[in-house]
Design a protein around this motif. Sequence first.
Motif, mmCIF file in Angstrom:
data_model
loop_
_atom_site.group_PDB
_atom_site.id
_atom_site.type_symbol
_atom_site.label_atom_id
_atom_site.label_comp_id
_atom_site.label_asym_id
_atom_site.label_seq_id
_atom_site.Cartn_x
_atom_site.Cartn_y
_atom_site.Cartn_z
ATOM 1 N N UNK A 95 0.891 -1.211 0.032
ATOM 2 C CA UNK A 95 0.091 -0.025 -0.107
ATOM 3 C C UNK A 95 0.927 1.406 0.264
ATOM 4 N N UNK A 96 1.920 1.133 0.906
ATOM 5 C CA UNK A 96 2.932 2.407 0.807
ATOM 6 C C UNK A 96 3.561 2.720 -0.463
ATOM 7 N N UNK A 97 4.026 1.483 -1.286
ATOM 8 C CA UNK A 97 4.418 1.498 -2.614
ATOM 9 C C UNK A 97 3.734 1.986 -3.489
ATOM 10 N N UNK A 98 2.436 1.602 -3.444
ATOM 11 C CA UNK A 98 1.284 1.992 -4.365
ATOM 12 C C UNK A 98 1.325 3.585 -4.369
ATOM 13 N N UNK A 99 1.463 4.153 -3.088
ATOM 14 C CA UNK A 99 1.113 5.543 -2.945
ATOM 15 C C UNK A 99 2.256 6.322 -3.910
ATOM 16 N N UNK A 100 3.159 5.777 -3.721
ATOM 17 C CA UNK A 100 4.377 6.346 -4.514
ATOM 18 C C UNK A 100 4.382 6.292 -6.035
ATOM 19 N N UNK A 101 3.578 5.074 -6.357
ATOM 20 C CA UNK A 101 3.415 4.627 -7.600
ATOM 21 C C UNK A 101 2.590 5.816 -8.498
ATOM 22 N N UNK A 102 1.630 6.290 -7.765
ATOM 23 C CA UNK A 102 0.627 7.303 -8.163
ATOM 24 C C UNK A 102 -0.453 6.717 -9.243
ATOM 25 N N UNK A 103 -0.813 5.400 -9.103
ATOM 26 C CA UNK A 103 -1.641 4.985 -10.451
ATOM 27 C C UNK A 103 -0.989 4.300 -11.300
ATOM 28 N N UNK A 104 0.256 4.409 -11.604
ATOM 29 C CA UNK A 104 0.883 3.670 -12.901
ATOM 30 C C UNK A 104 1.873 2.771 -12.145
ATOM 31 N N UNK A 105 2.193 1.898 -13.033
ATOM 32 C CA UNK A 105 3.256 0.642 -12.615
ATOM 33 C C UNK A 105 2.412 -0.685 -12.528
ATOM 34 N N UNK A 106 3.103 -1.377 -11.780
ATOM 35 C CA UNK A 106 2.545 -2.865 -11.429
ATOM 36 C C UNK A 106 2.961 -3.231 -10.226
ATOM 37 N N UNK A 107 2.042 -3.958 -9.392
ATOM 38 C CA UNK A 107 2.692 -4.426 -8.248
ATOM 39 C C UNK A 107 1.985 -5.925 -7.804
ATOM 40 N N UNK A 108 2.792 -6.594 -7.292
ATOM 41 C CA UNK A 108 2.707 -8.256 -7.184
ATOM 42 C C UNK A 108 2.872 -8.227 -5.735
ATOM 43 N N UNK A 109 2.017 -8.661 -4.957
ATOM 44 C CA UNK A 109 2.045 -9.076 -3.537
ATOM 45 C C UNK A 109 1.868 -10.428 -3.020
ATOM 46 N N UNK A 110 2.793 -11.178 -2.604
ATOM 47 C CA UNK A 110 2.825 -12.565 -2.409
ATOM 48 C C UNK A 110 2.793 -12.830 -0.903
ATOM 49 N N UNK A 111 1.909 -13.349 -0.376
ATOM 50 C CA UNK A 111 1.579 -14.073 1.191
ATOM 51 C C UNK A 111 0.973 -15.461 1.346
ATOM 52 N N UNK A 112 1.646 -16.218 1.986
ATOM 53 C CA UNK A 112 1.191 -17.891 2.153
ATOM 54 C C UNK A 112 0.233 -17.803 3.084
ATOM 55 N N UNK A 113 0.240 -17.131 4.309
ATOM 56 C CA UNK A 113 -0.856 -17.327 5.203
ATOM 57 C C UNK A 113 -2.120 -16.940 4.993
ATOM 58 N N UNK A 114 -3.080 -17.767 5.159
ATOM 59 C CA UNK A 114 -4.555 -17.693 4.615
ATOM 60 C C UNK A 114 -5.089 -16.706 5.439
ATOM 61 N N UNK A 115 -4.819 -16.236 6.700
ATOM 62 C CA UNK A 115 -5.436 -15.263 7.426
ATOM 63 C C UNK A 115 -4.766 -13.881 6.908
ATOM 64 N N UNK A 116 -3.676 -13.735 6.959
ATOM 65 C CA UNK A 116 -2.885 -12.381 6.271
ATOM 66 C C UNK A 116 -3.354 -12.260 5.064
#
Length: 275
Positions: A95-116
Amino acid sequence: MADARGVRDKIWILFYFLSRQPVLGTRVLGWLTPRPRDLWWHSAPTPLSVSVESGGLSPWYETSIRKVYAPTTDFEPQPGWVIVDVGANIGAYSVWAAAQLGGSGKLVAIEPNPVSYKQLERSIGHLILDATAVQSACGEAEGEVILHFERGYTVSSSINEFAAATESVPVQMRRLEHILREHGIGHVDVLKIDVEGAEEMVLRGAGDTLLDIDRVVIETTEGDLGFAVRKLLQSRNLVLVHEEQDHWSIPGLELLAFRRPPNHSPSISDFTPAS
């Protein structure tokens, strides 16, 4: 507190801190622990799904206030960049990185824990850029593995067993290079890794795609693991530009940042297998 937008968000934060204050050596105010909530921040484009179980306010504090994953200005995301967040937890860095991207670019977030992961999906679900959440562990091989974590504290999730772990759940493990290719990513501007001891496995699973990554910021430990991480990244022509010893005031924990030299154009001929 000042970064929180609304009154209800500020109240959540107040209860959070009160519930964690020790009184006579115990947390007698633990009953004040607030339920999970989507907190709105002035410094973020979308709310962050926060819970005590996923680390409370610590993930946002370390990314937004301390900016630990941007140890130099060169690591602060720019519009159009591609960001990969391995070990994304609830998505604080994403979310912090997305604020810097300003609506452009690409983000892939990877997380294994089902709750998180459920909180991660909520956190990045309303971003106005190309953002994808992937529920998976990352490693050298593909298949099912067991994820271990401490009861009521999913932020500590690891594929390695540890003394405080009282819970476990089967999760899928993928090679990072396969995930990137499936999402059409040929170049990465920043790869952030926070995987509780599985750092070398993540990097080995990146394979040749490491040659197309400009920056790597990684939390690891001193000793054999830290040495292996350094050696592997340096073999891919990445240079250590920042290190923080005893990260979070934890002896032996370190944060490392690697940068590809600006004038270097990597190619497959650069690849030197790490032993």
